[in-house]
Design an enzyme around this catalytic site. Structure first.
Site: not given
Ligand code: NAD
Length: 485
Positions: A177, A252, A287, A387
């Site tokens: 997906k 992750e 990331c 973040e």
């Protein structure tokens, strides 16, 4: 709107299906009047169908030798390579990274496919000698079964590849997906495997919403192992749901990556690392992006002067026009950056550069945010803790090395970190003390090599199994100890 000549379907049991109730249309974030592609949208039922197809295919696939499975990866690599430039353009148009960054991503995709085809040649167990001369001992690696692969939009073809390739060579069937922002380029990876002749059902593709398709993949009994990359917010729920359902899971997630600039640093290099790691190429949407610079007070003014000069010279625009920085990938990503910029200003920081959405003819149809630098940032502020995932750098002044390490570690994430220094003692201590999965010296926090393990600590990663490298195959396999008389 520009004509859309690209409509892909779901890919289930070796067949493309475009007969769904709904489609996902992706537009170019640099110019939203341009439709990049349309992909059929799957739902719960499609996910179930794909899982059943994968379950049915997995036994025959796992019976093939790993060498034979690897050959399909090599063929898929050839297909991607034969369409290299077209796919580079597609990555830039669908996701917004610069052409140079897209080129790097496509090259990594080809390299990963070839690499895991090679790994397949000796991906088995090992053979520690038995205590007895009459016994042969070795370990065997066996596939888990069916893997669910759930991926984000920022590396829309390389991340799926670094998950799917080891899953397949290890003998698992896969249901994939992609992120809903980038289904077109993701479908091209699946098309490459299709063209390579991968047996039906071994790789299935179900674009769709996270709450529907993602949820089914996380909870359905037909899924044995889940590899997820995305935000901590979603990853932590996937991890919990998978654990409740007794599935092996690897998540992750985000980062809040620091670059330390000490009193001996080459300040031009420090500026290069800041700009490459936090702004140019992906507009901070990695990331591993540099989002905090922890600079020693003694060199802070000098570093900042040079940084602001460089930021001022950055060209922002259409990512295929040779610029330094493209747009944000979506309206919501742009809005989120602007919100964080407002929060930072409200927290008492100083806005040293940028801070606005770019406007004007070149920008009005896209999602462009200025490269932004904040100074007078306190390590506890939200801008220094959360973040942002955009072209926003927080510069934090520190008085010495101990403080730099404490600030570097004082966040919930632990993915990547770098130090810019000419002191070996600082470099060595930093490598040992920083609480991250990746640490670098005089390099950007971004950019990893595929033979090296990748993953983080704390909220960045489940940390049970690393991605990439040879050990990625371990995640997708059981290990069996064998004794033969
Ligand atoms: P996201 O968490 O919003 O989505 C990631 C994927 O999860 C998408 O495919 C999404 O559709 C799916 N999803 C959403 N809800 C779900 C649910 N309830 N169940 C199952 N799946 C669901 O992340 P994003 O916005 O696509 O990507 C950005 C994030 O990814 C950032 O936080 C970034 O740091 C992270 N990221 C991490 C790494 C890494 O390796 N650590 C690499 C790239 C990106």
């Amino acid at each position: 709107m520009t004509a859309n000549n690209n409509h892909r379907g779901l890919y289930i049991d070796g067949t493309w299906h475009t007969d769904t109730n709904d489609d996902i249309e992706s537009t170019n974030p640099a110019d939203t009047t341009e439709v990049v592609g349309t992909v059929s949208k799957g739902d719960h039922d499609a996910a179930v169908e794909a899982i059943e197809a994968a379950n049915a295919a997995e036994a025959e696939w796992s019976d093939l030798s790993a060498h034979d499975r690897g050959a399909y990866l090599r063929d898929a690599a050839d297909v991607v390579e034969s369409r290299f430039d077209e796919l580079v353009t597609l990555v830039s148009r669908e996701m917004g990274k610069t052409e140079g960054a897209a080129r790097g991503e496509l090259q990594r995709t080809v390299d990963l496919l070839n690499y895991y085809a090679e790994v397949a040649r000796d991906a088995g167990g090992h053979a520690p000698p038995s205590a007895s001369d009459d016994t042969v001992t070795y370990t065997a690696r066996e596939p888990w079964g069916t893997a669910a692969i759930i991926t984000p939009w920022n590396y829309p073809i390389a991340i799926p590849t670094w998950k799917i390739a080891p899953a397949l060579v290890a003998g698992n069937a896969v249901v994939f997906k992609p992120a809903s922002q980038t289904p077109t380029i993701a479908s091209e990876l699946v098309a490459a495997f299709d063209e390579a002749g991968l047996p039906d059902g071994v790789l299935n593709f179900v674009p769709g919403s996270g709450s529907e398709v993602g949820d089914e993949l996380t909870t359905n009994d037909g899924i044995d192992v889940i590899s997820f990359t995305g935000s901590y917010e979603v990853g932590s729920t996937v991890e919990q749901a998978a654990a409740d359902a007794g599935k092996r899971v690897q998540c992750e997630m985000g980062g809040k990556n620091p670059l330390i600039v000490d009193e001996t640093a080459d300040l031009d290099l420090a500026v290069d690392l800041t700009v490459q790691g936090g702004l140019s190429g992906l507009s901070g949407q990695a990331c591993t992006a540099t989002s905090r610079v922890l600079v020693f007070e003694s060199v802070a003014d000098d570093y900042l002067d040079r940084l602001l000069d460089r930021v001022d010279s950055l060209e922002v625009g259409d990512p295929l026009d040779g610029v330094d920085m493209g747009p944000k990938s979506s309206a919501s990503e742009m809005e989120s950056d602007l919100e964080y910029i407002e929060i930072a200003e409200g927290e008492g920081t100083t806005l040293a550069a940028g801070g606005e959405r770019l406007t004007g003819d070149e920008y009005d149809d896209g999602y462009f945010v200025e490269p932004t630098v904040f100074t007078d940032v306190d390590p506890e502020m939200r801008i220094a803790q959360e973040e942002v995932f955009g072209p926003v750098i927080s510069v934090i002044e520190v008085s010495d090395f101990e403080e730099a390490v404490a600030v570097a570690n004082g966040v919930e994430y632990g993915l990547s970190a770098s130090i810019c220094t000419n002191r070996l003692d600082h470099a060595k201590e930093f490598i040992g003390d920083v609480e991250t999965g990746v640490v670098k010296v005089n390099q950007t926090t971004t950019g990893v090599e595929m033979q090296m393990p990748f993953g983080g600590r704390k909220h960045s990663s489940t940390e049970t199994f690393k991605e990439q490298g040879r050990q990625a195959v371990e995640f997708y396999t059981h290990e069996k100890a064998v004794y033969v008389m």
